[in-house]
Design a protein around this motif. Structure first.
Motif, short mmCIF file in Angstrom:
data_model
loop_
_atom_site.label_atom_id
_atom_site.label_comp_id
_atom_site.label_asym_id
_atom_site.label_seq_id
_atom_site.Cartn_x
_atom_site.Cartn_y
_atom_site.Cartn_z
N ASP A 214 1.87 -4.79 -4.02
CA ASP A 214 1.12 -3.99 -2.91
C ASP A 214 1.58 -4.18 -1.39
OD1 ASP A 214 -0.82 -2.85 -4.58
OD2 ASP A 214 -1.53 -4.84 -5.01
N VAL A 215 2.21 -5.48 -1.05
CA VAL A 215 2.72 -5.78 0.35
C VAL A 215 4.20 -5.06 0.27
CG1 VAL A 215 3.47 -7.67 1.83
CG2 VAL A 215 1.60 -7.90 0.38
N LEU A 216 4.82 -5.31 -0.64
CA LEU A 216 5.94 -4.27 -0.68
C LEU A 216 5.79 -2.91 -0.39
CD1 LEU A 216 9.18 -4.75 -1.19
CD2 LEU A 216 8.86 -4.44 -3.16
N ARG A 217 5.18 -2.63 -1.39
CA ARG A 217 4.63 -1.01 -1.44
C ARG A 217 4.58 -0.52 0.22
NH1 ARG A 217 2.50 3.59 -3.83
NH2 ARG A 217 0.64 3.86 -2.72
N ALA A 218 3.69 -1.56 0.63
CA ALA A 218 2.89 -1.12 2.06
C ALA A 218 4.18 -0.98 3.14
CB ALA A 218 2.14 -2.19 2.65
N SER A 219 5.18 -1.92 3.10
CA SER A 219 6.28 -1.70 4.06
C SER A 219 7.09 -0.44 3.51
CB SER A 219 7.15 -3.05 3.64
OG SER A 219 6.53 -4.13 4.23
N ASN A 220 7.23 -0.27 2.29
CA ASN A 220 8.08 0.75 2.05
C ASN A 220 7.52 2.19 2.63
OD1 ASN A 220 10.00 -0.16 0.45
ND2 ASN A 220 8.95 0.13 -1.52
N LEU A 221 6.15 2.28 2.41
CA LEU A 221 5.55 3.46 2.94
C LEU A 221 5.16 3.21 4.51
CD1 LEU A 221 2.88 3.88 0.03
CD2 LEU A 221 5.25 5.06 0.02
N GLY A 222 5.30 2.36 5.00
CA GLY A 222 5.04 2.39 6.62
C GLY A 222 3.49 2.19 6.72
N THR A 223 2.56 1.78 5.61
CA THR A 223 1.27 1.79 5.93
C THR A 223 0.82 0.36 5.65
OG1 THR A 223 1.54 3.83 4.85
CG2 THR A 223 -0.53 2.77 5.00
N PRO A 224 0.39 -0.32 6.79
CA PRO A 224 -0.16 -1.75 6.43
C PRO A 224 -1.13 -1.84 5.16
CG PRO A 224 -0.11 -1.10 8.89
CD PRO A 224 0.26 0.27 8.15
N VAL A 225 -0.88 -2.88 4.51
CA VAL A 225 -1.60 -2.73 3.09
C VAL A 225 -3.23 -2.80 3.19
CG1 VAL A 225 -1.65 -5.49 2.99
CG2 VAL A 225 -1.58 -4.35 0.99
N THR A 226 -3.81 -3.23 4.42
CA THR A 226 -5.15 -2.89 4.51
C THR A 226 -5.62 -1.47 4.59
OG1 THR A 226 -4.99 -3.34 6.93
CG2 THR A 226 -5.79 -5.21 5.58
N ILE A 227 -4.71 -0.56 4.99
CA ILE A 227 -5.06 0.77 5.22
C ILE A 227 -4.48 1.31 3.97
CG2 ILE A 227 -4.32 3.05 6.38
CD1 ILE A 227 -3.62 1.37 8.65
N GLY A 228 -3.23 1.08 3.32
CA GLY A 228 -2.65 1.69 2.10
C GLY A 228 -3.62 1.19 0.80
N SER A 229 -3.71 0.00 0.53
CA SER A 229 -4.24 -0.46 -0.75
C SER A 229 -5.64 -1.36 -0.09
CB SER A 229 -3.33 -1.29 -1.42
OG SER A 229 -2.11 -0.62 -1.52
N PRO A 230 -6.53 -0.89 0.42
CA PRO A 230 -7.55 -1.71 1.05
C PRO A 230 -8.17 -2.63 0.08
CG PRO A 230 -8.45 0.51 1.14
CD PRO A 230 -6.82 0.77 0.63
N ASN A 231 -8.18 -2.19 -1.31
CA ASN A 231 -9.00 -3.17 -2.40
C ASN A 231 -8.18 -4.00 -2.96
OD1 ASN A 231 -11.48 -1.70 -1.76
ND2 ASN A 231 -10.75 0.14 -2.84
N SER A 232 -6.69 -4.13 -2.71
CA SER A 232 -5.86 -4.96 -3.42
C SER A 232 -6.16 -6.36 -2.99
CB SER A 232 -4.23 -4.60 -3.04
OG SER A 232 -4.18 -4.68 -1.69
N VAL A 233 -5.54 -7.29 -3.70
CA VAL A 233 -5.84 -8.80 -3.33
C VAL A 233 -5.56 -9.22 -2.25
CG1 VAL A 233 -5.50 -11.01 -4.24
CG2 VAL A 233 -5.93 -9.43 -5.84
N PRO A 234 -3.95 -8.91 -1.73
CA PRO A 234 -3.60 -9.14 -0.30
C PRO A 234 -4.36 -8.45 0.77
CG PRO A 234 -2.15 -7.68 -1.50
CD PRO A 234 -3.03 -8.28 -2.65
N ALA A 235 -4.84 -7.31 0.50
CA ALA A 235 -5.49 -6.67 1.88
C ALA A 235 -6.76 -7.41 1.96
CB ALA A 235 -5.97 -5.14 1.29
N LYS A 236 -7.65 -7.64 0.78
CA LYS A 236 -8.69 -8.18 0.84
C LYS A 236 -8.62 -9.91 1.56
CE LYS A 236 -11.32 -6.42 -2.85
NZ LYS A 236 -11.56 -6.36 -4.45
N ALA A 237 -7.49 -10.50 1.28
CA ALA A 237 -7.30 -11.79 1.85
C ALA A 237 -6.91 -11.29 3.59
CB ALA A 237 -6.20 -12.43 1.22
N TYR A 238 -6.42 -10.64 3.84
CA TYR A 238 -6.05 -9.87 5.16
C TYR A 238 -7.43 -9.76 5.92
CZ TYR A 238 -0.88 -10.15 5.20
OH TYR A 238 0.37 -10.70 5.01
#
Lengths: 272, 97
Positions: A214-238
């Motif tokens: 999810d973090v890699l994908r966030a960089s690819n898309l230019g969307t911080p992971v908390t915006i792009g995948s807010p329910n993912s494990v890394p987003a919750k941790a952030y």
């Protein structure tokens, strides 16, 4: 009262820029007014990770040198309107970033925002020193890996000696953000575990961000992971890390091996 | 969920590729010309200030680099006649004319 936060690590490639973007976005999503500032003069990338690379007009050095006013250089995020970016310069001389100029710009940012998050360049040179100079608090981004832990230890020493606060005899709050954590490898003893790193560095833990696509994908898309995948494990941790920065006391959860089919397949292949 | 996840993940690399292509095309073209926007701003402000009174801080330049076109957007706040007169008095150096 604004808080100036430096995101630093010493070592490169540990996730400073990704974490700056994710923490900045998370705080802004919680209603805080946030600016993320790229201090990596010559090699800016925070604009790319934030998805604002096409909109950069002026940068930190333009503002430091007086070629542009601060409001002209700030790029407002299109998704979250309390989030702004101050990009680094791409090509100019690093010497252009003066201590006085940085002090002035940070002072101006303090008046406009609740959080001024400075993304430090790797290393311990001038840029890294200027990024931490005016910090009230620091996020030390560390991978569970020997060279990263060693570099973090050096950076912690510098935070306690070279910052404006430290020179006045004040304390700078330091938080450990453990990134690229692989729970399976830590469980197998192939990677330093959280307790190991905490014991060695002895600063409080802000969060554990698992190694994640999810973090890699966030960089690819230019969307911080908390915006792009807010329910993912890394987003919750952030999100939790952002709440801890704001003073909440939350128990840090070590990401467990919550893996689906793909994870199990990969896991088996890796062991075999 | 996982199949969907896999599909989505496969989708992000082409986006990354396209973003990089656009960005790098612009950056390569502008090597050594990093001041272009600052120069443009100065000259545009000078031209406008010759005819109307403006405040430097009230000029916003926005850029959206794209392929095949980029958009350069310049917002100039032009004060009313009365406000302009007050400005001229306050800061004679910035007055146009």
């Amino acid at each position: 009262m604004a808080t100036v936060l430096v995101v630093t690590s010493g070592k490169g490639g540990v996730g400073k820029t990704t974490s700056t973007a994710a923490l900045g976005a998370a705080l802004a999503q919680q209603g805080q007014h946030v600016v993320v500032v790229d201090f990596d003069v010559g090699l800016r990338n925070l604009d790319l990770v934030m998805g604002a690379e096409r909109r950069v007009v002026f940068d930190l050095i333009n503002v430091v040198q007086g070629d542009a006013k601060l409001p002209q250089a700030l790029i407002r995020d299109k998704r979250i309107d309390t989030l702004s970016l101050l990009p680094a310069s791409q090509t100019r001389d690093k010497e252009a970033l003066t201590a006085e100029g940085v002090a002035r710009v940070i002072g101006e940012l303090r008046e406009k925002f609740d959080w001024v998050i400075c993304d430090s360049p790797a290393g311990i040179e001038r840029g890294a020193m200027l990024a931490m100079r005016h910090a009230d608090a620091a996020v030390v981004v560390t991978n569970p890996e020997v060279s990263s832990v060693r570099d973090s230890d050096r950076i912690i020493g510098m935070l306690d000696a070279k910052t404006a606060k430290a020179e006045k005899g004040e304390r700078i709050d330091k938080h450990l953000l453990l990134t690229r954590y692989d729970p399976a490898r830590a469980a197998r003893g192939e990677m330093l575990n959280t307790e190991d790193v905490l014991e060695i560095l002895s600063i409080p833990l802000l969060g554990i961000i698992p190694e994640s696509e999810d973090v890699l994908r966030a960089s690819n898309l230019g969307t911080p992971v908390t915006i792009g995948s807010p329910n993912s494990v890394p987003a919750k941790a952030y999100f939790e890390a952002a709440r801890r920065l704001r003073g909440e006391t939350l128990v840090v959860t070590v990401p467990a091996e919550r893996r689906g089919l793909m994870g199990r397949l990969f896991g088996r292949r890796a062991v075999a | 969920m996982n199949l969907l996840g896999l599909f989505r993940r496969r989708n992000s690399a082409p986006v990354a590729r396209e973003r990089l292509q656009v960005l790098l095309a612009h950056e390569r073209a502008f090597v050594g010309k990093s001041d272009l926007l600052a120069v443009l701003q100065e000259e545009i402000i000078a031209v406008i200030a010759r005819h109307v009174t403006i405040e430097r801080e009230r000029v916003q330049i926005k850029l959206d680099r794209g392929d095949p076109i980029s958009i350069l957007e310049i917002d100039v706040e032009v004060p009313s006649a009365a406000a302009a007169a007050a400005l001229r008095e306050a800061r004679p150096a910035m007055a146009g004319g």
